[in-house]
Scaffold this motif. Structure first.
Motif, short mmCIF file in Angstrom:
data_model
loop_
_atom_site.label_atom_id
_atom_site.label_comp_id
_atom_site.label_asym_id
_atom_site.label_seq_id
_atom_site.Cartn_x
_atom_site.Cartn_y
_atom_site.Cartn_z
N UNK A 140 -41.04 -12.98 1.86
CA UNK A 140 -40.57 -14.31 2.27
C UNK A 140 -40.92 -15.34 1.21
N UNK A 141 -40.11 -16.37 1.18
CA UNK A 141 -40.38 -17.56 0.38
C UNK A 141 -39.88 -18.77 1.16
N UNK A 142 -40.50 -19.92 0.91
CA UNK A 142 -40.00 -21.17 1.47
C UNK A 142 -39.70 -22.13 0.34
N UNK A 143 -38.45 -22.51 0.25
CA UNK A 143 -38.02 -23.50 -0.73
C UNK A 143 -38.06 -24.89 -0.11
N UNK A 145 -27.69 -30.43 13.23
CA UNK A 145 -26.72 -29.33 13.23
C UNK A 145 -26.91 -28.52 11.95
N UNK A 146 -26.83 -27.21 12.08
CA UNK A 146 -27.01 -26.34 10.91
C UNK A 146 -25.84 -25.38 10.77
N UNK A 147 -25.70 -24.86 9.57
CA UNK A 147 -24.68 -23.85 9.28
C UNK A 147 -25.29 -22.84 8.30
N UNK A 148 -24.96 -21.57 8.51
CA UNK A 148 -25.41 -20.51 7.61
C UNK A 148 -24.23 -19.61 7.26
N UNK A 149 -24.18 -19.17 6.02
CA UNK A 149 -23.18 -18.17 5.68
C UNK A 149 -23.64 -16.83 6.25
N UNK A 150 -22.70 -15.93 6.45
CA UNK A 150 -23.00 -14.68 7.15
C UNK A 150 -24.08 -13.87 6.45
N UNK A 151 -24.10 -13.90 5.13
CA UNK A 151 -25.02 -13.04 4.38
C UNK A 151 -26.49 -13.41 4.58
N UNK A 152 -26.76 -14.62 5.06
CA UNK A 152 -28.15 -15.04 5.24
C UNK A 152 -28.48 -15.35 6.70
N UNK A 153 -27.49 -15.29 7.54
CA UNK A 153 -27.71 -15.61 8.96
C UNK A 153 -28.79 -14.70 9.54
N UNK A 154 -29.68 -15.27 10.32
CA UNK A 154 -30.80 -14.58 10.99
C UNK A 154 -31.91 -14.18 10.03
N UNK A 209 -36.24 -27.88 4.03
CA UNK A 209 -36.82 -26.59 3.68
C UNK A 209 -35.81 -25.47 3.93
N UNK A 210 -35.95 -24.43 3.15
CA UNK A 210 -35.19 -23.20 3.39
C UNK A 210 -36.19 -22.06 3.46
N UNK A 211 -36.46 -21.61 4.68
CA UNK A 211 -37.34 -20.47 4.89
C UNK A 211 -36.51 -19.20 4.73
N UNK A 212 -36.93 -18.37 3.80
CA UNK A 212 -36.18 -17.16 3.50
C UNK A 212 -37.05 -15.95 3.83
N UNK A 213 -36.64 -15.20 4.81
CA UNK A 213 -37.36 -13.99 5.23
C UNK A 213 -36.50 -12.75 4.96
N UNK A 214 -37.15 -11.61 4.99
CA UNK A 214 -36.45 -10.33 4.77
C UNK A 214 -35.59 -10.39 3.51
N UNK A 215 -36.17 -10.87 2.44
CA UNK A 215 -35.41 -11.05 1.21
C UNK A 215 -34.95 -9.72 0.63
N UNK A 216 -33.77 -9.77 0.04
CA UNK A 216 -33.15 -8.59 -0.55
C UNK A 216 -32.95 -8.84 -2.04
N UNK A 217 -32.85 -7.78 -2.83
CA UNK A 217 -32.60 -7.98 -4.26
C UNK A 217 -31.36 -8.81 -4.54
N UNK A 218 -30.36 -8.72 -3.68
CA UNK A 218 -29.13 -9.50 -3.88
C UNK A 218 -29.31 -10.99 -3.58
N UNK A 219 -30.47 -11.38 -3.08
CA UNK A 219 -30.76 -12.80 -2.88
C UNK A 219 -31.25 -13.46 -4.16
#
Length: 128
Positions: free
Chosen positions: A16-19, A56-65, A79-89
């Motif tokens: 995880x990272x938080x931007x 109100x928020x919006x997420x693209x499908x590739x990062x949803x959840x 902030x952008x909390x990023x969990x379960x990061x993948x190499x494609x991120x």
């Protein structure tokens, strides 16, 4: 007007990272803030956005959840909390501010439309 991103770095897949995106010089409550990313050799793509006036928020499908966008009115920061990061991120992540208007968050984020100000970016690297 200034947008300054921070929080990027190197993380293993699954981590995880938080931007953070610190905003100044404009009416924070009157703007939409979005996160975008650009991977090497690829076009910039929208990731997530938040309308500061009503959260109100919006997420693209590739990062949803996996990613969560939030704001802190006291700090004029998004902030952008990023969990379960993948190499494609892996990418340079940018935040942007757009005046809150008639456009839907999905339109602004997916089409990169309506953004007035951009930050300089922060690099996120995900190792496999």
């Amino acid at each position: 007007v200034q947008l300054v991103e921070s929080g990027g770095g190197l993380v293993q897949a699954g981590g995880s990272l938080r931007l953070s995106c610190a905003a100044s010089g404009f009416g924070f409550h009157e703007f939409v803030i979005g996160w975008f990313r650009q991977a090497p050799g690829k076009e910039r793509e929208g990731v997530a956005s938040i309308r500061n006036s009503d959260l109100t928020t919006y997420y693209v499908d590739s990062v949803k959840f996996r990613f969560t966008i939030t704001n802190d009115y006291a700090k004029n920061t998004v902030y952008l909390q990023m969990d379960s990061l993948k190499p494609e991120d892996k990418a340079v992540y940018y935040c942007a501010a757009g005046q809150d208007g008639p456009f839907a968050l999905e339109t602004m984020t997916r089409n990169s439309y309506g953004w007035n100000y951009w930050g300089g970016g922060t690099l996120v690297t995900v190792s496999s």
